[in-house]
Motif scaffolding. Structure first.
Motif, mmCIF file in Angstrom:
data_model
loop_
_atom_site.group_PDB
_atom_site.id
_atom_site.type_symbol
_atom_site.label_atom_id
_atom_site.label_comp_id
_atom_site.label_asym_id
_atom_site.label_seq_id
_atom_site.Cartn_x
_atom_site.Cartn_y
_atom_site.Cartn_z
ATOM 1 N N MET A 170 57.466 -8.628 -0.798
ATOM 2 C CA MET A 170 56.318 -7.797 -1.091
ATOM 3 C C MET A 170 55.342 -7.787 0.088
ATOM 4 S SD MET A 170 53.689 -7.715 -4.301
ATOM 5 C CE MET A 170 52.718 -9.163 -4.007
ATOM 6 N N ASN A 171 55.222 -8.869 0.831
ATOM 7 C CA ASN A 171 54.277 -8.956 1.935
ATOM 8 C C ASN A 171 54.490 -7.869 2.976
ATOM 9 O OD1 ASN A 171 51.960 -10.246 2.580
ATOM 10 N ND2 ASN A 171 52.912 -12.016 3.513
ATOM 11 N N ASP A 172 55.771 -7.541 3.274
ATOM 12 C CA ASP A 172 56.061 -6.473 4.228
ATOM 13 C C ASP A 172 55.592 -5.136 3.689
ATOM 14 O OD1 ASP A 172 57.165 -8.233 6.042
ATOM 15 O OD2 ASP A 172 59.235 -7.831 5.450
ATOM 16 N N SER A 173 55.772 -4.909 2.406
ATOM 17 C CA SER A 173 55.324 -3.660 1.784
ATOM 18 C C SER A 173 53.809 -3.529 1.845
ATOM 19 C CB SER A 173 55.773 -3.587 0.332
ATOM 20 O OG SER A 173 57.166 -3.631 0.238
ATOM 21 N N VAL A 174 53.114 -4.627 1.623
ATOM 22 C CA VAL A 174 51.653 -4.625 1.638
ATOM 23 C C VAL A 174 51.141 -4.321 3.039
ATOM 24 C CG1 VAL A 174 49.600 -6.078 1.354
ATOM 25 C CG2 VAL A 174 51.435 -6.170 -0.339
ATOM 26 N N SER A 175 51.670 -5.011 4.040
ATOM 27 C CA SER A 175 51.199 -4.766 5.408
ATOM 28 C C SER A 175 51.620 -3.388 5.897
ATOM 29 C CB SER A 175 51.647 -5.875 6.363
ATOM 30 O OG SER A 175 53.034 -5.964 6.409
ATOM 31 N N SER A 176 52.785 -2.913 5.471
ATOM 32 C CA SER A 176 53.230 -1.570 5.837
ATOM 33 C C SER A 176 52.286 -0.524 5.250
ATOM 34 C CB SER A 176 54.656 -1.342 5.338
ATOM 35 O OG SER A 176 55.040 -0.012 5.521
ATOM 36 N N LEU A 177 51.903 -0.688 4.001
ATOM 37 C CA LEU A 177 50.981 0.248 3.369
ATOM 38 C C LEU A 177 49.629 0.224 4.065
ATOM 39 C CD1 LEU A 177 50.164 2.282 1.214
ATOM 40 C CD2 LEU A 177 49.643 0.340 -0.287
ATOM 41 N N TYR A 178 49.122 -0.957 4.362
ATOM 42 C CA TYR A 178 47.818 -1.064 5.031
ATOM 43 C C TYR A 178 47.857 -0.353 6.379
ATOM 44 C CZ TYR A 178 43.502 -2.941 6.910
ATOM 45 O OH TYR A 178 42.240 -3.059 7.448
ATOM 46 N N THR A 179 48.926 -0.544 7.128
ATOM 47 C CA THR A 179 49.071 0.087 8.441
ATOM 48 C C THR A 179 49.141 1.607 8.302
ATOM 49 O OG1 THR A 179 50.177 -1.865 9.335
ATOM 50 C CG2 THR A 179 50.502 0.209 10.520
ATOM 51 N N LEU A 180 49.949 2.087 7.351
ATOM 52 C CA LEU A 180 50.059 3.539 7.133
ATOM 53 C C LEU A 180 48.715 4.141 6.718
ATOM 54 C CD1 LEU A 180 53.416 4.252 5.241
ATOM 55 C CD2 LEU A 180 52.694 5.157 7.445
ATOM 56 N N ALA A 181 48.019 3.480 5.811
ATOM 57 C CA ALA A 181 46.723 3.984 5.348
ATOM 58 C C ALA A 181 45.709 3.978 6.495
ATOM 59 C CB ALA A 181 46.218 3.151 4.173
ATOM 60 N N HIS A 182 45.733 2.940 7.292
ATOM 61 C CA HIS A 182 44.846 2.849 8.453
ATOM 62 C C HIS A 182 45.156 3.986 9.432
ATOM 63 C CE1 HIS A 182 43.149 1.152 12.185
ATOM 64 N NE2 HIS A 182 42.252 0.633 11.355
ATOM 65 N N ASP A 183 46.441 4.243 9.659
ATOM 66 C CA ASP A 183 46.850 5.357 10.529
ATOM 67 C C ASP A 183 46.349 6.688 9.979
ATOM 68 O OD1 ASP A 183 48.122 3.523 12.154
ATOM 69 O OD2 ASP A 183 50.158 4.075 11.506
ATOM 70 N N LEU A 184 46.456 6.864 8.667
ATOM 71 C CA LEU A 184 46.002 8.098 8.039
ATOM 72 C C LEU A 184 44.495 8.273 8.210
ATOM 73 C CD1 LEU A 184 46.538 10.608 6.300
ATOM 74 C CD2 LEU A 184 46.359 9.136 4.280
ATOM 75 N N LEU A 185 43.751 7.201 7.999
ATOM 76 C CA LEU A 185 42.296 7.268 8.145
ATOM 77 C C LEU A 185 41.868 7.574 9.575
ATOM 78 C CD1 LEU A 185 41.183 4.293 5.896
ATOM 79 C CD2 LEU A 185 40.632 6.705 5.551
ATOM 80 N N ASN A 186 42.684 7.181 10.537
ATOM 81 C CA ASN A 186 42.333 7.362 11.945
ATOM 82 C C ASN A 186 43.099 8.496 12.614
ATOM 83 O OD1 ASN A 186 40.372 5.125 12.494
ATOM 84 N ND2 ASN A 186 42.045 3.984 11.567
ATOM 85 N N LEU A 187 43.795 9.287 11.821
ATOM 86 C CA LEU A 187 44.589 10.387 12.347
ATOM 87 C C LEU A 187 43.706 11.348 13.141
ATOM 88 C CD1 LEU A 187 47.588 11.212 12.126
ATOM 89 C CD2 LEU A 187 46.934 12.726 10.270
ATOM 90 N N GLY A 188 44.100 11.608 14.369
ATOM 91 C CA GLY A 188 43.379 12.529 15.224
ATOM 92 C C GLY A 188 42.180 11.938 15.939
ATOM 93 N N MET A 189 41.818 10.714 15.635
ATOM 94 C CA MET A 189 40.648 10.098 16.255
ATOM 95 C C MET A 189 40.840 9.845 17.752
ATOM 96 S SD MET A 189 38.418 9.901 13.850
ATOM 97 C CE MET A 189 37.219 8.634 14.086
ATOM 98 N N ASP A 190 42.084 9.829 18.172
ATOM 99 C CA ASP A 190 42.367 9.622 19.591
ATOM 100 C C ASP A 190 42.411 10.938 20.364
ATOM 101 O OD1 ASP A 190 44.690 10.714 18.607
ATOM 102 O OD2 ASP A 190 46.011 9.106 19.322
ATOM 103 N N GLY A 191 42.056 12.014 19.695
ATOM 104 C CA GLY A 191 42.043 13.312 20.342
ATOM 105 C C GLY A 191 43.342 14.085 20.206
ATOM 106 N N SER A 192 44.354 13.469 19.629
ATOM 107 C CA SER A 192 45.631 14.163 19.459
ATOM 108 C C SER A 192 45.507 15.165 18.310
ATOM 109 C CB SER A 192 46.762 13.172 19.191
ATOM 110 O OG SER A 192 46.530 12.478 17.989
ATOM 111 N N PRO A 193 46.290 16.244 18.357
ATOM 112 C CA PRO A 193 46.202 17.257 17.296
ATOM 113 C C PRO A 193 46.724 16.718 15.966
ATOM 114 C CG PRO A 193 48.003 17.763 18.794
ATOM 115 C CD PRO A 193 47.284 16.576 19.371
ATOM 116 N N ILE A 194 46.205 17.277 14.887
ATOM 117 C CA ILE A 194 46.655 16.919 13.546
ATOM 118 C C ILE A 194 47.443 18.111 13.011
ATOM 119 C CG2 ILE A 194 45.950 16.317 11.202
ATOM 120 C CD1 ILE A 194 43.371 15.163 12.405
ATOM 121 N N TYR A 195 48.691 17.876 12.695
ATOM 122 C CA TYR A 195 49.540 18.922 12.150
ATOM 123 C C TYR A 195 49.553 18.809 10.632
ATOM 124 C CZ TYR A 195 50.921 19.449 16.973
ATOM 125 O OH TYR A 195 50.891 19.654 18.328
#
Length: 159
Positions: A1-26
């Protein structure tokens, strides 16, 4: 379960920061990531919790971050958030002063805006050596500051 938890946190963090680096959001990538984060959050929500406070805190944190990051809602999203917050209230006092606790306090504050949560987070942050903050510590300090400065992100305030 620990891998699933950290994977979800990373994905959610990526989603929250999508485009913040100036890259386009598709839109197709954004929609896919939203659905994936939401589905993983619900899957983890439906798994049994842990009796180890730190593991339970990581699980709750990942679920809350994921649910707040997504625009999907099956009509029960607020129930999931409230139930997860209830789980948080049961473990916060059991957690040692740590980055994890500050993250959980900050995330809970973002849902309920209770000043006692930020007071406790600041008490822990005040013990950190400001000259040698880790990137994660600096990030959560900034996130907490942003939440405190903007408690009503979805309301139009008239001046």
């Amino acid at each position: 379960m620990n891998d699933s938890v950290s994977s979800l946190y990373t994905l959610a963090h990526d989603l929250l920061n999508l485009g913040m680096d100036g890259s386009p959001i598709y839109s197709d990538h954004f929609a896919h990531l939203n659905r994936e984060v939401y589905e993983q959050a619900i899957k983890l929500y439906n798994t049994p919790g842990s009796t180890v406070p730190e593991e339970e805190a990581e699980l709750c944190l990942s679920i809350l971050v994921a649910l707040s990051a997504t625009f999907y809602d099956n009509g029960r999203k607020q129930q999931y958030i409230q139930a997860t917050l209830d789980r948080c209230w049961n473990i916060l006092d059991q957690l040692p002063a740590s980055l994890l606790k500050v993250r959980l306090l900050t995330c809970c504050y973002g849902e309920v805006y209770e000043d006692n949560l930020t007071a406790e987070a600041h008490a822990i942050i005040d013990t950190w050596d400001k000259s040698s903050l880790t990137p994660e510590q600096a990030e959560i300090i900034e996130e907490l500051k942003n939440m405190e400065d903007n408690q009503y992100p979805f309301e139009v305030l008239e001046e």
